[in-house]
Enzyme design. Structure first.
Site, PDB file in Angstrom:
ATOM      1  N   LYS A 190      31.092  32.905  45.970  1.00  0.00           N
ATOM      2  CA  LYS A 190      30.031  33.585  45.236  1.00  0.00           C
ATOM      3  C   LYS A 190      30.067  35.053  45.645  1.00  0.00           C
ATOM      4  O   LYS A 190      30.309  35.362  46.829  1.00  0.00           O
ATOM      5  CB  LYS A 190      28.694  32.933  45.612  1.00  0.00           C
ATOM      6  CG  LYS A 190      27.471  33.476  44.900  1.00  0.00           C
ATOM      7  CD  LYS A 190      26.222  32.700  45.370  1.00  0.00           C
ATOM      8  CE  LYS A 190      24.966  33.091  44.624  1.00  0.00           C
ATOM      9  NZ  LYS A 190      23.793  32.289  45.043  1.00  0.00           N
TER      10      LYS A 190
ATOM     11  N   SER B  19      21.265  30.230  41.187  1.00  0.00           N
ATOM     12  CA  SER B  19      21.991  31.462  40.978  1.00  0.00           C
ATOM     13  C   SER B  19      23.501  31.355  41.208  1.00  0.00           C
ATOM     14  O   SER B  19      24.234  32.251  40.795  1.00  0.00           O
ATOM     15  CB  SER B  19      21.448  32.537  41.923  1.00  0.00           C
ATOM     16  OG  SER B  19      21.694  32.187  43.271  1.00  0.00           O
TER      17      SER B  19
ATOM     18  N   SER C 235      19.664  27.227  44.547  1.00  0.00           N
ATOM     19  CA  SER C 235      20.759  27.949  43.883  1.00  0.00           C
ATOM     20  C   SER C 235      22.142  27.332  44.023  1.00  0.00           C
ATOM     21  O   SER C 235      23.075  27.788  43.375  1.00  0.00           O
ATOM     22  CB  SER C 235      20.804  29.396  44.381  1.00  0.00           C
ATOM     23  OG  SER C 235      19.799  30.157  43.752  1.00  0.00           O
TER      24      SER C 235
END
Lengths: 95, 480
Positions: B76, B151, B175
């Site tokens: 990420k 996210s 997330s």
């Protein structure tokens, strides 16, 4: 809780944020609704309950007072938008 | 060509010599290039990846390969990577090239994993749909008109689309788990402090926790083994040693169903998938009982007060001076701060900063921030008490399946996505989402929550379920 224009002004000043016209019109409603949502916690009986800052109630770990990392100023300042002679540049603060 | 083997399977192929890391990495890079329309990646590092793959092949030839050596993975774009742009999905950091690696990245590098790129995400990890990214939304590989969740939406979409064998994500209020559920993959948020936060761009420091997203629980277990462990550079890193052993067989597990979670689950078809999973655990010999977590209904407001307050504090570091976006021609220092921040942050980030500033300001601090911290203790304590009676909790991960892009425009409605995930976050508990059903051609996730440092219990339950079911093997475009 009613959020007034002047409340938004104060929060924006504290947070160093500016809002465009669109954001500004939404900000009051959004914040009022956020606070209305948050108000649900007021009904919970928390008398005698100690605030929890860390989920495992851990406290800050201390380490020996020794230098462990050297500061590589050139490498760090390579990331900065504006530097001069090893200094970060900002608009003049003192005339 | 997309490759849907699990990480464990592809590691065996590397061990057997049927494929090299260089060949595997080339295939992965080509699959990523073919899947550009998903927008799962912000940065792809072809040359760097191939160089790492060559080193990995040499290492394997010398008999020094570890479990993830030579395997292409992604991070990420919240994990700092030395020399590789790290944007956190924000204009603020659109040109930020870190001078150091996150501990997570160091650990995977040391184990010989190959980094192919940095995945798209909600801006500063604030969002549940990946629609707040400065770099545009990510599309769900199962239906490109739908969100992948957030996210860590790019990480989940990349794994689900067969673009990488695993991706690291972060989870503050759901997330990792919510996007894993929306894309039909497995995702683990470990115990708070289990994986180092050093080099992970901070959102809400008392909640942030990194963790893996992959195609099976076995893969999660391998990745957790690499990433987890004490790090002196993270002041909240847990000092307790990681115990890799699984201590209980599935038929000795006591599984709790929190009645408040199931009462809040409106979607009957999702509920039916969960019920099938529950019956499977009963048939496998586990003891399944109903439990109660009465403060569940205040978990969302508690979470949003705590997380926004910490975010407003953490994000005060972006000043346009040392790194990050700087406005043109500032008139004075105040103007420099104000315009750099206003231009650099998107709408959702500003909303949370303002909320956090409000709840931390004079006159409101006790009523909101301190009060939320007190409620947080009640929520944590009721989980801890419940784990005296059960080993794991089984719950839905999300209220429904992935929704269409643009369908949820109201921020307060979006926050309700986190109804089943924020509890474990507030309590600092390990929690995992794995696929357990299918509704309207879209995956359904179930969440398993364990006691503090009880990741092995989640691996036992999740792996047993996946050995007996095939939900985790279903791929985009191959409907049941």
């Amino acid at each position: 809780m009613t959020i007034l224009e002047k409340d938004i002004d104060k929060l924006c000043a504290l947070a160093r944020l500016g809002l465009d016209a669109d954001e500004r019109s939404a900000a009051r409603t959004d914040l009022e609704r956020m606070i209305a949502m948050a108000d649900a916690i007021a009904a919970v009986d928390t008398s005698g309950v100690v605030p929890l800052a860390h989920p495992l109630d851990a406290t800050a770990r201390l380490r020996a007072d020794e230098v462990t990392e050297a500061v590589d100023r050139d490498a760090f300042q390579a990331l900065a938008p504006l530097t001069h002679d090893g200094l970060y540049l900002v608009p003049r603060v003192i005339e | 060509m997309s490759d849907f083997r699990t990480l464990v399977e592809v590691a065996s192929a590397l061990d057997a010599g049927t494929i090299s890391s260089v060949e595997l990495t080339r295939d992965v890079l080509s699959a990523i290039a073919d899947a550009k329309s998903l927008n799962a990646f912000i940065t792809v590092v072809d040359e760097r990846a191939l160089a790492q793959a060559r080193v990995a092949d040499d290492r394997r030839a010398k008999g020094l390969a570890a479990a993830v050596t030579g395997i292409p993975i992604a991070y990420k774009d919240i994990f700092c990577t030395r020399g590789v742009r790290t944007t956190c999905g924000s204009r603020m950091l659109a040109n930020f090239v870190p001078p150091y690696d996150a501990t997570v990245v160091e650990r995977f590098d040391a184990a010989g994993a190959v980094m192919v790129g940095k995945t798209n995400m909600d801006e500063f990890a604030m969002g549940s749909s990946n629609e707040t990214s400065y770099f545009g939304p990510v599309h769900n590989p199962h239906d490109p008109n739908r969100v992948p969740g957030g996210s860590s939406g790019g990480s989940a979409a990349a794994v689900a689309a067969g673009l990488v064998f695993a991706a690291m994500g972060t989870d503050t209020g759901g997330s990792i788990r919510q996007p894993a559920a929306f894309t039909g993959v497995s995702g683990l948020k470990p115990t708070y402090g289990r994986i180092s936060r050093y080099g992970m761009v901070a959102f809400a420091s008392s909640l942030d926790q990194g963790g893996p997203i992959a195609r099976s629980v076995r893969d999660l277990e391998v990745l957790f083994g690499v990433a987890a462990g004490f790090d002196p550079r993270d002041s909240t890193s847990a000092e307790l040693a990681v115990d890799p052993a699984r201590h209980k067989p599935i038929d000795a597990l006591r599984i709790g169903l929190p009645k408040e979670y199931f009462a809040a689950l409106g979607d009957r078809r999702v509920a039916a998938s969960l019920d099938t999973a529950r019956r499977w655990f009963e048939e496998a010999g586990a003891t399944v009982i109903d439990v109660s977590l009465p403060n569940t209904d205040v978990a969302i407001p508690t979470y949003y007060v705590v997380a926004s307050a910490e975010a407003s504090t953490n994000l005060s570091r972006y000043d346009g001076v040392r790194y990050g976006h700087r406005c043109e021609a500032p008139q004075d220092l105040e103007d420099l701060y104000l315009r750099s921040r206003s231009q650099g942050f998107g709408r959702e980030v500003k909303r949370r900063i303002l909320t956090g500033t409000y709840t931390l300001s004079i006159g409101y601090f006790d009523a909101y921030y301190l009060k939320a911290q007190r409620v947080r203790r009640l929520i944590r304590d009721e989980f801890v008490r419940t784990f005296a009676d059960v080993d794991v909790l089984l719950t839905p991960t999300t209220p429904g399946v992935a929704f269409p892009i643009g369908a949820v425009s109201d921020p307060i409605e979006m926050y309700q996505q986190d109804v089943f995930t924020v509890g474990a976050s507030l309590a600092g508990l390990p929690a995992m989402s794995i696929p357990c059903g299918w509704v309207d051609g879209l995956p359904v996730g179930m969440q398993l929550i364990g006691p503090h440092f009880g990741e092995s219990l989640l691996f036992t339950a999740g792996d047993a379920f996946q050995r007996a079911t095939d939900w985790h093997t279903r791929r985009p475009g191959r409907k049941p």
